[in-house]
Design an enzyme around this catalytic site. Sequence first.
Site, short mmCIF file in Angstrom:
data_model
loop_
_atom_site.label_atom_id
_atom_site.label_comp_id
_atom_site.label_asym_id
_atom_site.label_seq_id
_atom_site.Cartn_x
_atom_site.Cartn_y
_atom_site.Cartn_z
N GLY A 150 0.86 -1.19 0.00
CA GLY A 150 0.00 0.00 0.00
C GLY A 150 0.89 1.23 0.00
O GLY A 150 2.03 1.19 -0.48
N ARG A 151 0.34 2.31 0.58
CA ARG A 151 1.11 3.57 0.57
C ARG A 151 2.46 3.42 1.26
O ARG A 151 3.50 3.77 0.71
CB ARG A 151 0.29 4.67 1.23
CG ARG A 151 -0.86 5.17 0.39
CD ARG A 151 -1.73 6.11 1.21
NE ARG A 151 -2.45 5.35 2.22
CZ ARG A 151 -3.78 5.22 2.26
NH1 ARG A 151 -4.52 5.85 1.39
NH2 ARG A 151 -4.36 4.50 3.19
N ILE A 152 2.43 2.89 2.51
CA ILE A 152 3.68 2.84 3.28
C ILE A 152 4.59 1.73 2.74
O ILE A 152 5.81 1.92 2.63
CB ILE A 152 3.38 2.63 4.78
CG1 ILE A 152 2.57 3.82 5.31
CG2 ILE A 152 4.67 2.47 5.58
CD1 ILE A 152 2.01 3.63 6.72
N THR A 231 6.67 -2.50 11.38
CA THR A 231 6.19 -1.17 11.77
C THR A 231 4.68 -1.10 11.54
O THR A 231 4.12 0.00 11.46
CB THR A 231 6.88 -0.05 10.94
OG1 THR A 231 6.71 -0.34 9.54
CG2 THR A 231 8.34 0.08 11.27
N ARG A 233 1.47 -3.57 12.90
CA ARG A 233 0.81 -3.74 14.19
C ARG A 233 1.40 -4.98 14.86
O ARG A 233 1.63 -6.01 14.20
CB ARG A 233 -0.70 -3.93 14.01
CG ARG A 233 -1.47 -2.64 13.72
CD ARG A 233 -1.48 -1.68 14.91
NE ARG A 233 -2.23 -0.46 14.66
CZ ARG A 233 -1.72 0.68 14.20
NH1 ARG A 233 -0.42 0.75 13.93
NH2 ARG A 233 -2.47 1.73 14.03
N GLU A 262 1.12 -4.22 23.42
CA GLU A 262 1.69 -2.89 23.63
C GLU A 262 1.03 -2.16 24.79
O GLU A 262 -0.20 -2.21 24.88
CB GLU A 262 1.46 -2.10 22.32
CG GLU A 262 2.52 -1.13 22.00
CD GLU A 262 2.38 -0.63 20.56
OE1 GLU A 262 2.50 -1.45 19.63
OE2 GLU A 262 2.14 0.57 20.41
N HIS A 280 7.01 2.43 19.29
CA HIS A 280 5.94 2.85 18.35
C HIS A 280 6.13 4.30 17.89
O HIS A 280 5.31 5.18 18.19
CB HIS A 280 4.55 2.65 18.97
CG HIS A 280 3.48 2.46 17.92
ND1 HIS A 280 2.37 1.68 18.10
CD2 HIS A 280 3.36 2.96 16.66
CE1 HIS A 280 1.62 1.71 17.01
NE2 HIS A 280 2.20 2.49 16.12
C1 GLV Z 1 0.32 4.30 13.64
O1 GLV Z 1 0.64 3.24 14.04
C2 GLV Z 1 -0.74 4.56 12.72
O2 GLV Z 1 -1.52 3.64 12.39
O3 GLV Z 1 -0.86 5.71 12.28
#
Ligand code: GLV
Length: 314
Positions: A150-152, A231, A233, A262, A280
Site C-alpha cells: 500500500g502507501r507505506i 512497523t 501492528r 503494547e 511505536h
Molecule cells: C500508527 O501506528 C498509525 O496507524 O498511524
Amino acid sequence: MPTVLVSKDLPGDALDRLRRAPGARVVVGAHPGGGVDLEDVVALVAVLTDVVDGARLASLPNLRIVANVAVGYDNVDLAACRARGVVVTNTPDVLTESTADFTMGLLLAAARRIAEGDRVVRGGGFGGWAPSYMLGTAVSGATLGVVGLGRIGAATARRARAFGMNVLYTQRRRAPEALERELAATYTSVDALFSESDFVSLHCPLDETTRHLVDAERLARMKPGSVLVNTARGPCVDEAALAQALATGPLAAAGLDVYEREPAVHPALLARDNVVLAPHLGSADRRTREAMARLAADNVVAVLSGEPPLTPVP
Ligand code: GLV
C-alpha cells in the site's frame, strides 16, 4: 453543550482548528465520565490506544464521528460504528514518508547492529576495530519482501530500491502494473515471500486475516540470517515464536516498532541483543504528527459542519 472529546493532547494547531467547530466545546483528555456529560459528546478524537468498541459507543449515544489520529484503525469497531451511523476517519498519506523512513531506519539498525553497537560502546566494550568484529547482514543486493504494497509499503520499497535492494511483495490483490514497474517489484504468495526474502517488512493492516501472519511456521520458512521488520501492528507477529527464531534461527535479527500487547514487550525479546526495539515511533516526527492531528481535527470540523469527512475509512 455539544462536546468534542479529544482523548490525548495534540501537537500543532489541531486544537485551535477544533475550536472552530460550530457550536461545540473542546475537552482534552477527560476520563470516561470525568467532567464531561457523555451524552454531550458528538465527536471523539481517538488515538490508537483507545478501544472504540460497542460498549464505548453505547456510552456516547450522540456521537457523530470518531476521528482516529492514525492510519490504522483496528482499535475501532467499524461495524458497530456503521450500525450507529457514526463516521470513522483516519489519517492516511500524511504519515507515509515518515513511516517509511522509520522502517528503513529499523531495517538498517537491525541489519548492521547499530543499536547493539551503541550499547557495546556505552558499556565500555569497544576494544577496537577487527576484521570479524560485529558483522551484520548486507543490505544492498539483498531481497526485501514487502507484506502489503500500500502507501507505506510502496514508500518503503522505493527507499529499498535506492539502497540497491530487490523487491518482492505480497498482498490480497496484485498492485497496478505501473507501481510494479516503478519498483521493479515481483508479486508472490505470502509463503514464497517468506522463503525467498532476506528481509521481510510488514505493512499490512491488522485484521483477523493478518493476526499472527508471522507465526512459527512462517518464521521457519525464512532464510538463515534473514531479518524481520515490523512497523505495522504488533499482533501480526507471534512474539514468542519470533523470540525463538531469533535465539535458534533462522533469523539473524529483527526490528520492531509495535508489540503484541503494547506497551508490554515479550520478556524473551527484551532479553535478546539481536532485536532493535522502538516505542511505536513510526510516524513520530513533529511535522508528521502535527499533520495527522490537523487532519483528524479537520475531519471533525467537516462532519460537525454537515460536510463530508475528508478521509473516511473505506
Ligand atoms: C500508527 O501506528 C498509525 O496507524 O498511524
